[in-house]
Enzyme design. Structure first.
Site, PDB file in Angstrom:
ATOM      1  N   ASP A 163       0.885  -1.176   0.000  1.00  0.00           N
ATOM      2  CA  ASP A 163       0.000   0.000   0.000  1.00  0.00           C
ATOM      3  C   ASP A 163       0.919   1.221   0.000  1.00  0.00           C
ATOM      4  O   ASP A 163       1.409   1.597   1.032  1.00  0.00           O
ATOM      5  CB  ASP A 163      -0.889  -0.048   1.244  1.00  0.00           C
ATOM      6  CG  ASP A 163      -1.760   1.179   1.399  1.00  0.00           C
ATOM      7  OD1 ASP A 163      -1.828   1.999   0.474  1.00  0.00           O
ATOM      8  OD2 ASP A 163      -2.367   1.334   2.483  1.00  0.00           O
ATOM      9  N   GLU A 193      -1.110  10.486   0.963  1.00  0.00           N
ATOM     10  CA  GLU A 193      -2.442   9.863   0.907  1.00  0.00           C
ATOM     11  C   GLU A 193      -2.849   9.373   2.293  1.00  0.00           C
ATOM     12  O   GLU A 193      -3.996   9.530   2.707  1.00  0.00           O
ATOM     13  CB  GLU A 193      -2.435   8.682  -0.088  1.00  0.00           C
ATOM     14  CG  GLU A 193      -3.819   8.085  -0.366  1.00  0.00           C
ATOM     15  CD  GLU A 193      -4.250   6.980   0.593  1.00  0.00           C
ATOM     16  OE1 GLU A 193      -5.401   6.552   0.513  1.00  0.00           O
ATOM     17  OE2 GLU A 193      -3.449   6.544   1.449  1.00  0.00           O
ATOM     18  N   GLU A 194      -1.891   8.785   2.989  1.00  0.00           N
ATOM     19  CA  GLU A 194      -2.211   8.121   4.267  1.00  0.00           C
ATOM     20  C   GLU A 194      -2.620   9.102   5.361  1.00  0.00           C
ATOM     21  O   GLU A 194      -3.131   8.702   6.392  1.00  0.00           O
ATOM     22  CB  GLU A 194      -1.006   7.274   4.734  1.00  0.00           C
ATOM     23  CG  GLU A 194      -0.622   6.134   3.791  1.00  0.00           C
ATOM     24  CD  GLU A 194      -1.654   5.016   3.712  1.00  0.00           C
ATOM     25  OE1 GLU A 194      -2.670   5.074   4.419  1.00  0.00           O
ATOM     26  OE2 GLU A 194      -1.419   4.080   2.914  1.00  0.00           O
ATOM     27  N   ASP A 216      -5.045   1.677  -6.159  1.00  0.00           N
ATOM     28  CA  ASP A 216      -4.684   1.503  -4.749  1.00  0.00           C
ATOM     29  C   ASP A 216      -5.007   0.069  -4.341  1.00  0.00           C
ATOM     30  O   ASP A 216      -5.712  -0.642  -5.063  1.00  0.00           O
ATOM     31  CB  ASP A 216      -5.446   2.515  -3.874  1.00  0.00           C
ATOM     32  CG  ASP A 216      -4.713   2.837  -2.576  1.00  0.00           C
ATOM     33  OD1 ASP A 216      -3.886   2.022  -2.104  1.00  0.00           O
ATOM     34  OD2 ASP A 216      -4.972   3.919  -2.005  1.00  0.00           O
TER      35      ASP A 216
HETATM   36 CO    CO Z   1      -3.133   2.900   3.171  1.00  0.00          CO
HETATM   37 ZN    ZN Z   2      -3.238   3.143  -0.116  1.00  0.00          ZN
END
Ligand code: CO
Ligand code: ZN
Length: 330
Positions: A163, A193-194, A216
């Site tokens: 990820d 993103e996280e 993703d």
């Molecule tokens: Co993630």
């Molecule tokens: Zn992700």
């Protein structure tokens, strides 16, 4: 693909510290794109020019979960806060590393009831004997990532940061294979993103694409007594219908399904009940952008041992390439 995945997942890049992974990706894509730039949030934005078609934004986030030092005590132990969703149960006993190469292990205060295991009870031990020794290596505000070498188990691949480096690999491979297209392909390797889909939000605003597709990982429902979810490892690319951040533009979602069927690409439909993706931010940009998601099924997400199936990764590349080569009229 295995070599690329190994390099990408072993690269360092918690949210906000994506420099090392960005440089690695830049080297991989440079020969295949016409323009590359890095914006104020650190997004790597690569343009492969088309011949007068649409503006297509393909997004994969390059940041990974991690931790950030908040305090160094007199004995040299580091207290930390999390970067993104990091579970204390998964963290205990893990090794972490800092951008400067310092290693540490995560230990815990005495906890009698496992329910009391919270991030506040955990600390990083970098082997320092006191605050001075620790401070010579690590400062408050420094980030660390999990340390875990990648391994291949048959067609399954296990590593930290799949990820979303698995998607970075899909995007890199797409740029290599796609050839001449009508569309301008903006490949965005997004940051942060996280911590709230931040890089993708500004990248989409700047590009103002006609279509946005994020790639993703997604969860699966195929392990013992897991969540109920209709996605399995090895069953092909997952076409997202919904997650907590967006309802994918129905016409685009249906177009993806049609494309998969036409090209004989194995796919499954995905409804993710908890979790978001960059497409959530892309879709809400300016006056709204048609947005969809290609998901890579992944077990043990947000652990140092995430698992994907290499055949699924391949199907995701095929679907992404097919979409880029298609008219994208939906
Ligand atoms: Co993630
Ligand atoms: Zn992700």
């Amino acid at each position: 693909m295995k070599t690329l995945l190994t390099k990408l997942t072993e690269a360092y890049g918690p949210s906000g510290s994506e420099g090392p992974v960005r440089e690695l990706i830049r080297k991989e894509v440079e020969p295949y794109v016409d323009e590359i730039r890095v914006d104020a949030l650190g997004n790597l934005i690569c343009l492969k020019k088309g011949t007068g078609g649409k503006k297509v934004l393909l997004d994969a986030h390059m940041d990974e979960i991690g931790l950030m030092v908040t305090h160094i005590d007199k004995d040299g132990f580091l207290r930390y806060g999390t970067i993104g969703g990091v579970n204390p149960f998964i963290s205990l006993g893990q090794r972490v590393y800092f951008e400067n190469g310092t290693f540490g292990v995560i230990g815990s205060e005495r906890v009698d009831d496992p329910k009391d295991l919270k991030t506040e009870k955990l600390f990083v031990d970098i082997g320092a004997k006191n605050k001075e020794e620790a401070s010579a290596k690590v400062k408050v505000g420094d980030s660390a990532a999990f340390f875990q070498p990648a391994v291949c188990l048959g067609s399954r691949f296990v590593a930290k940061a799949l990820d979303d480096r698995a998607a970075c690999a899909v995007l890199i491979e797409t740029l290599k294979r796609v050839g001449e297209t009508a569309h301008d392909i903006y490949a965005v390797f997004a940051t942060q993103e996280e911590v709230g889909l931040r890089g993708a939000r500004v990248a989409a605003f700047g590009i103002e694409p006609d279509v946005g597709i994020a790639i993703d990982v997604t969860r699966t429902g195929d392990t013992p007594k897991s969540i109920t979810m209709d996605v399995s490892l090895g069953a092909g690319a997952a076409i997202k219908v919904k997650d907590s951040s967006l309802i994918c533009t129905p016409a685009l979602r249906d177009y993806m399904v049609k494309m998969a069927q036409e090209k004989g690409i194995r796919y499954q439909m995905e409804v993710l009940e908890a979790g978001g993706t960059d497409s959530g931010a892309i879709q809400m940009t300016k006056a709204g952008i048609p947005a969809g998601v290609i998901s890579i099924p992944c077990r043990y997400i947000h652990s140092p041992c995430e698992m994907v199936d290499l055949d699924d990764v391949e199907e995701c590349v095929k679907l992404t390439v097919a979409l880029c080569q298609s008219p994208l009229e939906f």
